[in-house]
Each structure stands twice: as C-alpha cells, then as structure tokens.
Design a protein around this motif. Structure first.
Motif, PDB file in Angstrom:
ATOM      1  N   LEU A   1       0.987  -1.371   0.050  1.00 55.58           N
ATOM      2  CA  LEU A   1      -0.068   0.040   0.161  1.00 55.58           C
ATOM      3  C   LEU A   1       0.897   1.210  -0.162  1.00 55.58           C
ATOM      4  N   PHE A   2       0.663   2.312  -0.651  1.00 54.43           N
ATOM      5  CA  PHE A   2       1.356   3.360  -0.895  1.00 54.43           C
ATOM      6  C   PHE A   2       0.495   4.716  -0.362  1.00 54.43           C
ATOM      7  N   LEU A   3       0.990   5.810  -0.045  1.00 51.51           N
ATOM      8  CA  LEU A   3       0.471   6.820   0.611  1.00 51.51           C
ATOM      9  C   LEU A   3       1.356   8.025   0.027  1.00 51.51           C
ATOM     10  N   LEU A   4       0.794   8.669  -0.821  1.00 49.70           N
ATOM     11  CA  LEU A   4       1.667   9.824  -1.710  1.00 49.70           C
ATOM     12  C   LEU A   4       2.840   9.418  -2.043  1.00 49.70           C
TER      13      LEU A   4
ATOM     14  N   GLN B   1      -3.769 -11.189   8.086  1.00 48.96           N
ATOM     15  CA  GLN B   1      -3.747 -10.061   9.145  1.00 48.96           C
ATOM     16  C   GLN B   1      -3.044  -8.819   8.639  1.00 48.96           C
ATOM     17  N   ASP B   2      -1.796  -9.203   8.137  1.00 48.65           N
ATOM     18  CA  ASP B   2      -0.883  -8.147   8.051  1.00 48.65           C
ATOM     19  C   ASP B   2      -1.342  -7.239   6.880  1.00 48.65           C
ATOM     20  N   LEU B   3      -2.225  -7.815   5.880  1.00 49.90           N
ATOM     21  CA  LEU B   3      -2.787  -6.918   4.938  1.00 49.90           C
ATOM     22  C   LEU B   3      -3.692  -5.651   5.636  1.00 49.90           C
ATOM     23  N   PHE B   4      -4.551  -6.244   6.344  1.00 47.86           N
ATOM     24  CA  PHE B   4      -5.236  -5.599   7.158  1.00 47.86           C
ATOM     25  C   PHE B   4      -4.714  -4.510   7.793  1.00 47.86           C
ATOM     26  N   ASP B   5      -3.754  -4.873   8.876  1.00 50.62           N
ATOM     27  CA  ASP B   5      -2.996  -3.915   9.386  1.00 50.62           C
ATOM     28  C   ASP B   5      -2.606  -2.813   8.662  1.00 50.62           C
ATOM     29  N   SER B   6      -2.027  -3.265   7.302  1.00 51.26           N
ATOM     30  CA  SER B   6      -1.241  -2.264   6.766  1.00 51.26           C
ATOM     31  C   SER B   6      -2.584  -1.021   6.118  1.00 51.26           C
TER      32      SER B   6
ATOM     33  N   VAL C   1      -7.532  -1.160  15.380  1.00 52.52           N
ATOM     34  CA  VAL C   1      -7.210  -2.598  15.698  1.00 52.52           C
ATOM     35  C   VAL C   1      -8.153  -3.663  14.822  1.00 52.52           C
ATOM     36  N   ALA C   2      -7.611  -4.362  13.692  1.00 46.50           N
ATOM     37  CA  ALA C   2      -8.653  -5.504  13.282  1.00 46.50           C
ATOM     38  C   ALA C   2      -8.408  -6.517  13.978  1.00 46.50           C
ATOM     39  N   THR C   3      -9.195  -7.260  14.368  1.00 42.51           N
ATOM     40  CA  THR C   3      -9.162  -8.772  15.047  1.00 42.51           C
ATOM     41  C   THR C   3      -9.681  -9.575  14.044  1.00 42.51           C
ATOM     42  N   LEU C   4      -9.210 -10.832  13.731  1.00 45.36           N
ATOM     43  CA  LEU C   4      -9.814 -11.635  12.864  1.00 45.36           C
ATOM     44  C   LEU C   4     -10.074 -12.966  13.489  1.00 45.36           C
ATOM     45  N   GLN C   5     -11.006 -13.500  13.807  1.00 49.88           N
ATOM     46  CA  GLN C   5     -11.192 -14.784  14.490  1.00 49.88           C
ATOM     47  C   GLN C   5     -12.227 -15.588  13.632  1.00 49.88           C
TER      48      GLN C   5
ATOM     49  N   VAL D   1     -17.218 -14.466   1.591  1.00 53.43           N
ATOM     50  CA  VAL D   1     -16.041 -14.196   2.469  1.00 53.43           C
ATOM     51  C   VAL D   1     -16.148 -14.929   3.597  1.00 53.43           C
ATOM     52  N   SER D   2     -14.949 -15.504   4.056  1.00 58.13           N
ATOM     53  CA  SER D   2     -15.371 -16.323   5.366  1.00 58.13           C
ATOM     54  C   SER D   2     -13.939 -15.881   6.229  1.00 58.13           C
ATOM     55  N   VAL D   3     -14.154 -15.840   7.322  1.00 57.97           N
ATOM     56  CA  VAL D   3     -13.425 -15.232   8.394  1.00 57.97           C
ATOM     57  C   VAL D   3     -12.669 -16.317   9.002  1.00 57.97           C
ATOM     58  N   TYR D   4     -11.165 -16.446   9.222  1.00 49.86           N
ATOM     59  CA  TYR D   4     -10.648 -17.376   9.848  1.00 49.86           C
ATOM     60  C   TYR D   4      -9.795 -16.783  10.903  1.00 49.86           C
ATOM     61  N   GLU D   5      -8.916 -17.350  11.987  1.00 50.14           N
ATOM     62  CA  GLU D   5      -8.192 -16.746  12.776  1.00 50.14           C
ATOM     63  C   GLU D   5      -7.011 -16.152  12.064  1.00 50.14           C
ATOM     64  N   GLY D   6      -6.871 -14.934  12.207  1.00 48.30           N
ATOM     65  CA  GLY D   6      -5.716 -14.317  11.502  1.00 48.30           C
ATOM     66  C   GLY D   6      -5.877 -13.848  10.038  1.00 48.30           C
ATOM     67  N   TYR D   7      -6.725 -14.374   9.434  1.00 48.25           N
ATOM     68  CA  TYR D   7      -6.900 -14.203   7.955  1.00 48.25           C
ATOM     69  C   TYR D   7      -8.250 -14.377   7.322  1.00 48.25           C
ATOM     70  N   ILE D   8      -8.673 -13.780   6.139  1.00 47.72           N
ATOM     71  CA  ILE D   8      -9.968 -14.065   5.587  1.00 47.72           C
ATOM     72  C   ILE D   8      -9.620 -14.877   4.353  1.00 47.72           C
TER      73      ILE D   8
END
Length: 485
Positions: free
Chosen positions: A226-229, A261-266, A325-329, A441-448
């Motif tokens: 992801l890029f900003l400016l 999860q890292d993609l959501f955090d970014s 903070v996004a939490t994926l469970q 879309v299915s949600v799992y612990e730490g990823y979708i």
C-alpha cells in the motif's frame, strides 16, 4: 490452447506487480477454473487455428497446376486442461479442420481431424508476474475424409494433397499458438501498476515466487504493498510470510483468495496516516436530530451554561492518533477505534473555545463483502461508546450524565463516515476483463478467504466468453509429430 489468453484466464487473478515483502496474499486457482476455460476457450482456439494454407502444386501434364486451399472451418469438439504438479498445465484438444481445394473441373471439400497436445510451464517472470511457456507441442493427424458429391480425384493426387496439408499444419499450428502465448505474456507484463484505494493512496501487487502447482490447483504467493503519496506503508513490526491452509474456502469455487492479518493492519495504518478516519461533527441549533449545542451541554455541565448563556453550536473534532485494530477470529471480524475527541463551542467572536477533551474507545463488528473486484467493509456498534474525560476547561464533568448525549451525537456520524470510507473498498488481485462472481467471504483466525467464481468479459463482449489456453514454447522450437494415413 484455447488461445493463450485462456491460460491467462487461469492466471488472471494472479497478476500483480512489483513490491517489497509481506503483507501477504495467496491466490489459489482450483480445477473448476480449468473446466471453465475448457468450456469457454473453444471459440478463441478455433479462431487461432484458422491458419493460411499455401497453394498445392499438382502435376498437370508437363506443367505444375496451383490449387488454392482454404480452411472453411475449424471445430473444437473437445478441450481439456489438467494441472501438472510442479510444472504447469497440460492441454488436450480434439479439432476438425474442413478444407476447400479449388481445382478443375470442380472444388473438393475434405475434413482432417487433428489432436493437439501441449504442456505449458508456469513460472515467475523477471518483472514479478506469471510467465507461460510451452515445453512441448504435438500435432497428431487422423485420416482425411471427403464430403460426398463431385468427381473424386485420383488416389495418388489425394496422397500428395494430404501430405501437403499435414506438412503445413505441423509447422503452423504450434507456431500460431506460440504467438498467442507471446501476446499473453506481453499482456501480463502490462499489469504492473497501481490500483487506487483513495485520492492519495494506492495498492500494488507482485508475485513473490514461482507458483506452487499441485494436481488440484495452482497457488501464487502475492505481495501487496500500500502506498500513501507515493511512499510504501511499512508495518512497525516485521510481518511473517502468509501461508493459506489447504481445504479452506467454499467447495467448488474457481478461485480462493487468502488475505492475511498483515494486509488488514497495513490498510488501517494507511487510513490512519492519511487522516482519512478523522472527522468533524458539527451540531446545529434547534435540531432534534443533532442536539449538539451549548444549551444541551449546559443542562449537564453547569460551567458550560454559565459561560454560554446563549445557545451556540458545538463541534466535535475527532482525531485518530492510534491505528485502528482489526481482529480476525473464526466467523468473526471486529474493529476497535481509539479516537481523541476535542469538544469546542463557537464563541461570540466567531472563534472556537475548547471545552474539554475525551478519550474514546469504540468497538465495532466488521462485515466484509466483495463487489466490483473490491473487498469492501461495513461496521456496526458492539456495545456502547466508552468515553473518558482527558482534560476539561469546564471543571468537573460527570460522564455518567453526559454519556447519553455525547454517545448519541457521536455514534451515527462516526459510523456513517467509517462505512462510506470502507465501502469504497480495496482492489483485489485481478486481471483486466476478469470479474469475480458469487463471492463469499469467510473469516478465520488471522486471515480471511474470498471464494469466488470467475467470468471473463472481453471489451464490449458478453460475460462468460473466456479466451485462452496454453500453447507452443516461447523462445524455443515447437516439436510436432504426426501419423500418416
């Protein structure tokens, strides 16, 4: 075969572009996508095999008589694709060629069946996109047959004609498919670019390593940056490489996309850095929908009533200093915001006076969906907004009394703003003219996981018309074999 652009249909999702390391995405194409290409790729393959056949020179007395040959039709009754573990895709196509030979005293029509077999190697290219090449391409010829009617030529003349046609097709069929593959690889190279996320932000994908190919699927590890400016968003803590577990997602889906999860955090770090989550909530006088004014506050905070005897509008300046903070469970995605809110009132001289500040905690349920090739989100409240006085210019504030008013005027504008923002979505890995359909879309612990069908639509064409398939080798000779009558 089905033209190399059909193999492109196999890879359509996998075509990202440059990038650094994680956050990770995995795109897994399942056998169902091969069945789709096999079905929809027949028409473009038939078109690609419409090669030009040079004149056939036959002896007529002491002179050579040129006979023009035209391919009237190429029909592909059967097209089958299979994964080759650790390598790529195998293509098997049964074709029927109908020829018209213009000769004296009358034209001759005949049919020649040809079986085409090709192995396509799928690997990582130098510009971090998938690259397709064919290690082998074979043509197997059946017996020619003439259509009824007209005077039959001599058997010797027919033998020479058949040899001429087979010699031409042996060279041209694999070469024409090779040209399709080269065109596909050029097309894949154009996928390097940025997809907009917001006015000043973009996302770019790239292939991290060579595809992982099994008998059932082809998986691509994809890096999302992801890029900003123009500057990449880097997580404060080094992310770990994401691996998509086997057997997740919806059974029967053509494509399974895993987002870590890292993609959501970014993504949320980008929103926070861009200031996109900040907003001003402005109250209005004499408004039951938004009773945010000094008169309403004055009933709860005596000092406000004393300093503002006349009703004045109040503004909430909402700023996010902390990253959401996004939490994926499993089967559950939540989002927590911790905004800092400054409460200001318009003074008589049109300036704004700070009344007090609040530390706020908002817990939200996060729902995810896919539309227009984008992952979109929407939120709803989980419990009450938590409000704590951080500082006050109005003396003591009893938040037990002020909570109802502040929560009421704060909650709806925040949700409207956040849902409008998340509703814009983030582009998923994709190839031009390819569309996701019936996505889940299915949600799992730490990823979708996004499980989806695919529909290929050429420019201005009809959805569902896929073009593609493997072909002959790139940068190397095609090999062919045939059997004589």
């Amino acid at each position: 075969m089905a033209g190399a652009r059909g193999l492109g249909l196999l890879l359509l999702l996998l075509l990202p572009t440059a990038g650094a390391s994680v956050p990770g995405t995995v795109v897994r194409l399942n056998k169902e996508v091969l069945r789709y290409v096999s079905k929809m790729g027949k028409a473009p393959l038939q078109s690609a095999l419409q090669v030009t056949v040079p004149h056939f020179l036959s002896q007529s007395g002491e002179v050579l008589q040129p006979n023009r040959i035209q391919i009237l039709n190429v029909h592909v009754p059967h097209l089958h694709l299979d994964f080759i573990a650790g390598f790529g895709v195998r293509l098997l196509a049964a074709t029927n060629f109908t020829f018209k030979v213009f000769r004296d005293p009358e034209p001759l029509e005949l049919m020649l069946p040809v079986v085409l077999l090709a192995d396509a190697h799928v690997t990582q290219g130098p510009i971090e996109t998938p690259v397709i090449s064919i290690s082998s391409c074979y043509s197997f010829f059946g017996n020619t047959s003439m259509f009824d009617g007209g005077k039959s030529p001599s058997p010797a003349w027919l033998v020479l004609l058949r040899k001429h046609i087979k010699a031409v097709l042996m060279n041209k069929l694999c070469l024409s498919i090779s040209n399709l593959v080269q065109g596909l690889n050029v097309h894949l190279g154009t996928l390097i670019g940025l997809n907009p996320v917001g006015p000043e932000s973009q996302i770019r994908y790239s292939l991290i390593s060579a595809p992982n190919i099994t008998e059932d699927s082809i998986s691509l590890d994809i890096n999302a940056v992801l890029f900003l400016l123009g500057k990449p968003i880097v997580l404060p803590v080094s992310a770990t490489r994401f691996a998509l577990p086997e057997h997740v997602g919806t059974e029967g889906a053509m494509v399974t996309v895993g987002l870590s999860q890292d993609l959501f955090d970014s993504a949320f770090l980008l929103l926070q850095k861009a200031g996109a989550l900040n907003l001003d909530i402005t109250g209005q006088l004499d408004s039951e929908a938004n009773p945010l004014n000094t008169s309403a506050l004055g009933q709860l905070i005596p000092e406000v009533a004393r300093q503002f005897p006349n009703p004045m509008p109040v503004v909430l300046k909402v700023r996010l200093g902390a990253t959401p903070v996004a939490t994926l469970q499993t089967n559950d995605a939540t989002l927590q915001l911790q905004p800092f809110v400054e409460v200001l009132a318009a003074a008589s001289n049109s300036a704004f006076q700070s009344l007090f500040t609040l530390d706020v905690v908002v817990n939200l349920s996060l729902k995810l969906s896919v539309s227009s090739m984008k992952l979109q989100g929407s939120t709803s409240m989980l419990g009450d907004v938590q409000l704590t006085v951080a500082s006050s210019n109005m003396g003591f504030i009893d938040m037990d009394q002020a909570h109802v008013l502040m929560g009421t005027v704060f909650e709806k504008p925040l949700l409207d703003h956040l849902n409008a923002l998340l509703g814009m979505g983030v582009a998923l890995p994709n190839l031009v003219n390819l569309h996701y359909t019936t996505s889940e879309v299915s949600v799992y612990e730490g990823y979708i996981v996004v499980s989806s069908g695919l529909v290929y639509q050429s420019g201005g064409g009809t959805p569902g018309r896929a073009e593609g398939g493997p072909a002959c080798s790139l940068g190397g000779p095609c090999t062919s074999s045939h059997s004589e009558n």
